[in-house]
Design a protein around this motif. Structure first.
Motif, PDB file in Angstrom:
ATOM      1  N   ASP A  28      -8.600   4.931  26.402  1.00  0.00           N
ATOM      2  CA  ASP A  28      -8.979   3.875  25.461  1.00  0.00           C
ATOM      3  C   ASP A  28      -8.544   2.493  25.913  1.00  0.00           C
ATOM      4  O   ASP A  28      -9.247   1.510  25.697  1.00  0.00           O
ATOM      5  N   ASP A  38     -22.059   5.959  16.114  1.00  0.00           N
ATOM      6  CA  ASP A  38     -21.389   5.633  14.852  1.00  0.00           C
ATOM      7  C   ASP A  38     -19.947   6.131  14.838  1.00  0.00           C
ATOM      8  O   ASP A  38     -19.128   5.660  14.041  1.00  0.00           O
ATOM      9  N   LYS A  39     -19.640   7.069  15.717  1.00  0.00           N
ATOM     10  CA  LYS A  39     -18.311   7.684  15.741  1.00  0.00           C
ATOM     11  C   LYS A  39     -17.409   7.067  16.808  1.00  0.00           C
ATOM     12  O   LYS A  39     -16.190   7.164  16.736  1.00  0.00           O
ATOM     13  N   THR A  86     -15.842   3.980  18.720  1.00  0.00           N
ATOM     14  CA  THR A  86     -15.523   2.584  18.451  1.00  0.00           C
ATOM     15  C   THR A  86     -15.671   1.745  19.719  1.00  0.00           C
ATOM     16  O   THR A  86     -15.053   2.045  20.750  1.00  0.00           O
ATOM     17  N   TYR A  87     -16.501   0.711  19.628  1.00  0.00           N
ATOM     18  CA  TYR A  87     -16.651  -0.226  20.741  1.00  0.00           C
ATOM     19  C   TYR A  87     -15.697  -1.395  20.524  1.00  0.00           C
ATOM     20  O   TYR A  87     -15.713  -2.047  19.479  1.00  0.00           O
ATOM     21  N   THR A  88     -14.863  -1.635  21.513  1.00  0.00           N
ATOM     22  CA  THR A  88     -13.932  -2.759  21.452  1.00  0.00           C
ATOM     23  C   THR A  88     -14.201  -3.659  22.648  1.00  0.00           C
ATOM     24  O   THR A  88     -14.047  -3.225  23.799  1.00  0.00           O
ATOM     25  N   LYS A 121     -17.914   2.951  24.619  1.00  0.00           N
ATOM     26  CA  LYS A 121     -16.687   2.233  24.234  1.00  0.00           C
ATOM     27  C   LYS A 121     -16.571   0.887  24.932  1.00  0.00           C
ATOM     28  O   LYS A 121     -15.640   0.126  24.674  1.00  0.00           O
TER      29      LYS A 121
END
Length: 378
Positions: A278, A213-214, A216-218, A302
């Protein structure tokens, strides 16, 4: 339930805390923050008096060189002792390994005794180096392990000081005392579960908790160059086989000068580390492993394609039909072949990215993993 987590090396205990808190439990972490990584903790035993003072650091190094006595370890023990009045009334204590306080074994045993006396039950988490793990690695029965470089070249002994200390009498006695006073022994991945089982220990295998939940999947997009990230920690450089990655990247740079961008960092805080990778498509994590460590799992959450441990034993355990990570072998040729395939077939990068994310959601969800810990502690 009130829970005390002792030690933090990889953000494992922080993610477990988040899962347990979501389930309504009260959780406290005590530890050093693991030096430059600076992980979040509630009560610090970081040896600031010595390590943050240039003169005292030099004095500590001189004392250690002459006597082999580590003053930083003494300070950690003293700081933990001073916290004992605050570490009361917990229903359960979990140690991140037998040397969770990172002090002298005799002092550590005394501190654990005092801690147990004023709290409930205790468990031991085996998620890294510890006595039975190092003992088994030294047999050479695995096709490879973090000790493979040392087994191949004993001149590397100094690089493995931290790992080999667990074979010393004091640490061995400490481990066995903790084992006798623990309600459960838990392993976090197959690199530790396999040695524990092969050595005759009854352990609970619970995959690392990842806060999905913390993170971020992009979905990965490849618009121009494929970005490859390598984060180097000099303390674990040899045992993670980083030189294989460096050599492979030199070849890849020459082979695909217009198709790749390579980012290399060294010894940076965790918060900076995750920001830098990222934008990457591919993350190079470690050699010599059967399963993924914490950095690899967070990157997979991620949606990164990660070169790490993903051996046949791992695929069999989780019943995987397709790859969710690239099994990074101690071979420059193999690494170059794997990277070349992905660079020439970018659709496989995006496909593996989706599979990696789905795998983390299914097997490593921090709340579901926290429930498994609660069950094991019973």
């Amino acid at each position: 339930m009130k829970i005390l987590l002792v030690g933090e090396y990889s953000r494992l205990h922080n993610s477990l805390k988040e899962g347990l808190t979501a389930l309504g439990h009260d959780v406290v972490i005590v530890g050093t923050g693991d030096n430059f990584k600076k992980f979040a903790i509630d009560y610090s035993i970081h040896p600031a008096f010595i390590s943050d003072n240039w003169f005292l650091r030099k004095f500590k190094n001189l004392v250690y060189k002459i006597t082999r006595f580590n003053l930083e370890e003494t300070e950690k023990g003293v700081r933990f002792y001073s916290l004992l009045p605050k570490l009361k009334g917990f229903d359960h204590i979990q140690l991140i390994n037998s040397d969770a306080i990172e002090t002298h074994p005799a002092l550590e045993k005394l501190l654990y005794k005092k801690l147990l006396k004023q709290n409930g039950t205790m468990s031991l988490l085996v998620c890294g180096d510890d006595t039975p793990i190092i003992d088994y690695y030294l047999t050479g029965e695995l096709k490879y392990s973090i000790l493979t470089p040392y087994l191949n070249d004993k001149r590397l002994k100094d690089y493995f000081h931290y790992s080999l200390k667990y074979t010393q009498s004091g640490y061995r006695k400490l481990f066995h005392w903790i084992k006798e006073h623990s309600s459960a022994i838990i392993t976090s991945d197959l690199d530790y579960e396999i040695p524990m089982r092969k050595s005759g220990y009854a352990s609970h295998f619970i995959p690392n908790p990842i806060n999905v939940d913390k993170i971020t999947y992009t979905p990965l997009e490849i618009k121009d160059k494929i970005i490859i990230f390598l984060g180097i920690n000099r303390l674990s450089y040899v045992k993670k086989g980083i030189s294989y990655f460096e050599d492979a990247l030199e070849i890849i740079k020459e082979k695909y000068p217009n198709k790749v961008e390579i980012i290399i960092t060294e010894n940076i805080p965790y918060s900076e580390y995750i920001k830098l990778y990222d934008k990457a498509h591919i993350l190079l994590d470690q050699i010599y492993s059967y399963d993924q460590g914490y950095n690899a799992l967070e990157a997979m959450a991620k949606g990164k394609v990660v070169f790490t441990g993903a051996e046949t034993e791992f695929e069999a355990h989780f019943n995987l039909a397709e790859r969710v990570a690239v099994n990074a072998l101690p071979s420059v040729t193999s690494l170059v072949d794997e990277l070349s395939y992905l660079i020439e077939n970018p659709a496989e990068i995006t496909a593996m990215s989706r599979r990696a994310k789905a795998f983390i959601d299914k097997e490593h969800n921090y709340i579901q993993v926290a429930k498994k810990y609660l069950e094991a502690w019973k």
